[in-house]
Design a protein around this motif. Structure first.
Motif, PDB file in Angstrom:
ATOM      1  N   MET A   1      -1.729  -5.504  11.480  1.00  0.00           N
ATOM      2  CA  MET A   1      -3.012  -5.232  10.841  1.00  0.00           C
ATOM      3  C   MET A   1      -3.289  -6.260   9.747  1.00  0.00           C
ATOM      4  SD  MET A   1      -2.139  -1.880   8.447  1.00  0.00           S
ATOM      5  CE  MET A   1      -3.616  -1.885   7.435  1.00  0.00           C
ATOM      6  N   PHE A   2      -4.523  -6.467   9.489  1.00  0.00           N
ATOM      7  CA  PHE A   2      -4.951  -7.294   8.356  1.00  0.00           C
ATOM      8  C   PHE A   2      -6.147  -6.595   7.728  1.00  0.00           C
ATOM      9  CE2 PHE A   2      -8.043 -10.223   6.542  1.00  0.00           C
ATOM     10  CZ  PHE A   2      -7.265 -10.850   5.577  1.00  0.00           C
ATOM     11  N   TYR A   3      -6.225  -6.614   6.425  1.00  0.00           N
ATOM     12  CA  TYR A   3      -7.452  -6.127   5.780  1.00  0.00           C
ATOM     13  C   TYR A   3      -7.750  -6.975   4.561  1.00  0.00           C
ATOM     14  CZ  TYR A   3      -4.206  -3.556   2.639  1.00  0.00           C
ATOM     15  OH  TYR A   3      -3.223  -3.212   1.761  1.00  0.00           O
ATOM     16  N   ARG A   4      -9.041  -7.155   4.306  1.00  0.00           N
ATOM     17  CA  ARG A   4      -9.415  -7.751   3.031  1.00  0.00           C
ATOM     18  C   ARG A   4      -9.128  -6.708   1.976  1.00  0.00           C
ATOM     19  NH1 ARG A   4     -12.678 -12.232   3.180  1.00  0.00           N
ATOM     20  NH2 ARG A   4     -13.354 -12.751   5.283  1.00  0.00           N
ATOM     21  N   TYR A   5      -8.487  -7.101   0.913  1.00  0.00           N
ATOM     22  CA  TYR A   5      -8.064  -6.129  -0.095  1.00  0.00           C
ATOM     23  C   TYR A   5      -9.234  -5.260  -0.553  1.00  0.00           C
ATOM     24  CZ  TYR A   5      -5.573  -4.050  -3.925  1.00  0.00           C
ATOM     25  OH  TYR A   5      -4.994  -3.135  -4.762  1.00  0.00           O
ATOM     26  N   GLU A   6     -10.406  -5.930  -0.711  1.00  0.00           N
ATOM     27  CA  GLU A   6     -11.553  -5.186  -1.257  1.00  0.00           C
ATOM     28  C   GLU A   6     -12.119  -4.166  -0.259  1.00  0.00           C
ATOM     29  OE1 GLU A   6     -13.624  -8.645  -2.360  1.00  0.00           O
ATOM     30  OE2 GLU A   6     -14.713  -8.849  -0.468  1.00  0.00           O
ATOM     31  N   ASP A   7     -11.766  -4.306   1.053  1.00  0.00           N
ATOM     32  CA  ASP A   7     -12.249  -3.337   2.052  1.00  0.00           C
ATOM     33  C   ASP A   7     -11.375  -2.082   2.111  1.00  0.00           C
ATOM     34  OD1 ASP A   7     -14.191  -5.140   2.661  1.00  0.00           O
ATOM     35  OD2 ASP A   7     -13.180  -5.925   4.452  1.00  0.00           O
ATOM     36  N   GLY A   8     -10.172  -2.146   1.534  1.00  0.00           N
ATOM     37  CA  GLY A   8      -9.289  -0.970   1.525  1.00  0.00           C
ATOM     38  C   GLY A   8      -8.306  -0.999   2.681  1.00  0.00           C
ATOM     39  N   HIS A   9      -7.216  -0.246   2.548  1.00  0.00           N
ATOM     40  CA  HIS A   9      -6.095  -0.329   3.491  1.00  0.00           C
ATOM     41  C   HIS A   9      -6.173   0.673   4.635  1.00  0.00           C
ATOM     42  CE1 HIS A   9      -4.660   3.111   1.208  1.00  0.00           C
ATOM     43  NE2 HIS A   9      -4.809   2.406   0.105  1.00  0.00           N
ATOM     44  N   ARG A  10      -6.896   1.740   4.493  1.00  0.00           N
ATOM     45  CA  ARG A  10      -7.032   2.809   5.511  1.00  0.00           C
ATOM     46  C   ARG A  10      -5.680   3.394   5.927  1.00  0.00           C
ATOM     47  NH1 ARG A  10     -10.819  -0.916   7.334  1.00  0.00           N
ATOM     48  NH2 ARG A  10     -12.951  -0.307   6.826  1.00  0.00           N
ATOM     49  N   LEU A  11      -4.717   3.326   5.080  1.00  0.00           N
ATOM     50  CA  LEU A  11      -3.407   3.960   5.310  1.00  0.00           C
ATOM     51  C   LEU A  11      -3.351   5.183   4.390  1.00  0.00           C
ATOM     52  CD1 LEU A  11      -1.240   0.705   5.271  1.00  0.00           C
ATOM     53  CD2 LEU A  11      -1.764   2.114   7.271  1.00  0.00           C
ATOM     54  N   PRO A  12      -2.383   6.079   4.613  1.00  0.00           N
ATOM     55  CA  PRO A  12      -2.334   7.274   3.759  1.00  0.00           C
ATOM     56  C   PRO A  12      -2.153   6.933   2.271  1.00  0.00           C
ATOM     57  CG  PRO A  12      -0.796   7.471   5.602  1.00  0.00           C
ATOM     58  CD  PRO A  12      -1.378   6.102   5.684  1.00  0.00           C
ATOM     59  N   HIS A  13      -1.415   5.840   1.982  1.00  0.00           N
ATOM     60  CA  HIS A  13      -1.206   5.437   0.585  1.00  0.00           C
ATOM     61  C   HIS A  13      -1.250   3.919   0.497  1.00  0.00           C
ATOM     62  CE1 HIS A  13      -0.123   9.467  -0.642  1.00  0.00           C
ATOM     63  NE2 HIS A  13       0.644   9.549   0.441  1.00  0.00           N
ATOM     64  N   ASP A  14      -1.603   3.415  -0.644  1.00  0.00           N
ATOM     65  CA  ASP A  14      -1.678   1.970  -0.872  1.00  0.00           C
ATOM     66  C   ASP A  14      -0.298   1.334  -0.649  1.00  0.00           C
ATOM     67  OD1 ASP A  14      -2.058  -0.596  -1.777  1.00  0.00           O
ATOM     68  OD2 ASP A  14      -3.127  -0.018  -3.591  1.00  0.00           O
TER      69      ASP A  14
END
Ligand SMILES: Cc1cc2nc3c(=O)[nH]c(=O)nc-3n(C[C@H](O)[C@H](O)[C@H](O)COP(=O)(O)O)c2cc1C
Length: 204
Positions: free
Chosen positions: A1-14
């Motif tokens: 997975m990859f995410y832009r930090y500002e878009d959020g991780h969409r995981l249960p916890h950071d």
């Protein structure tokens, strides 16, 4: 997975603090101008230079440790060993400013040798530090963030000689505790050695 930090991780916890791990814990003791004492763990903690020896910790917000250290410009960083984990965690309590976490957690404050801040008698090692900088980091747009980074020069070193084996700090005796992500911690149970390569011996 990859995410832009500002878009959020969409995981249960950071996951960020689990990725920047394990982090050593600086157990920071300090004294206010009026003589109140304070103790708290900081895992945004590291050594940033050897000559002189500079160490840093970072407070997310203007916490009591920073307030006391601003007043007296000195602090001590105590080593957290596995047997002190529960006490260390207790000292992270959000006690009102001026309440001693030494007393709250049942630890013994003793005088440092070169600075006014107390140290943890039960800790196997303590670094006595004089502040060199209190730095206010910024984000990539140049906006100030809430973190406050305290940098100190180590002026005195306490080592309980029971953690030494042949003059070396023995990790299996010191059992330093580190902070992982989430609610997880680790202590060192195994070590291995590597020697840095020398270009001249590489045959290239
Ligand atoms: C293991 C551990 C590591 C911590 N690391 C930090 C840190 O690096 N920065 C921070 O601001 N708070 C950190 N905290 C939370 C502080 O210890 C907590 O806010 C504490 O009440 C601050 O105490 P003070 O106000 O007496 O300085 C950590 C807590 C624990 C248990």
């Amino acid at each position: 997975m990859f995410y832009r930090y500002e878009d959020g991780h969409r995981l249960p916890h950071d996951p960020l603090k689990a990725i920047v791990a394990p982090r050593p814990i600086g157990w920071i003791s300090s004294r206010s101008r009026e003589g109140k004492i304070n103790l708290a763990p900081y895992s945004f903690f590291n050594m940033i230079s050897t000559r002189p020896c500079l160490i840093m910790f970072s407070s997310e917000g203007h916490k009591d440790s920073v307030a006391f250290i601003e007043e007296t410009r000195e602090f001590a960083a105590n080593l957290v060993s596995a047997n002190l984990s529960v006490a260390m965690n207790a000292t992270s309590v959000n006690a009102p400013r001026g309440v001693s976490e030494f007393e709250y957690s049942g630890l013994t404050p003793v005088d440092c040798t070169l600075i006014a801040a107390p140290r943890v008698a039960e800790a196997f090692a303590t670094l006595e530090c004089v502040v060199t900088e209190i730095h206010k980091p910024k984000d990539r747009h140049g906006n100030p963030v809430s973190a406050i980074m305290v940098i100190g020069e180590v002026v005195g070193v306490h080592i309980d000689e029971t953690i030494l084996t042949n003059g070396l700090v023995d990790m299996t005796k010191a059992q330093p505790v580190s902070r992982l992500g989430y609610m997880d911690f680790a202590s060192v149970s195994e070590t291995f050695q590597m020697f840095r390569p020398k270009w001249e011996e590489s045959g290239r």
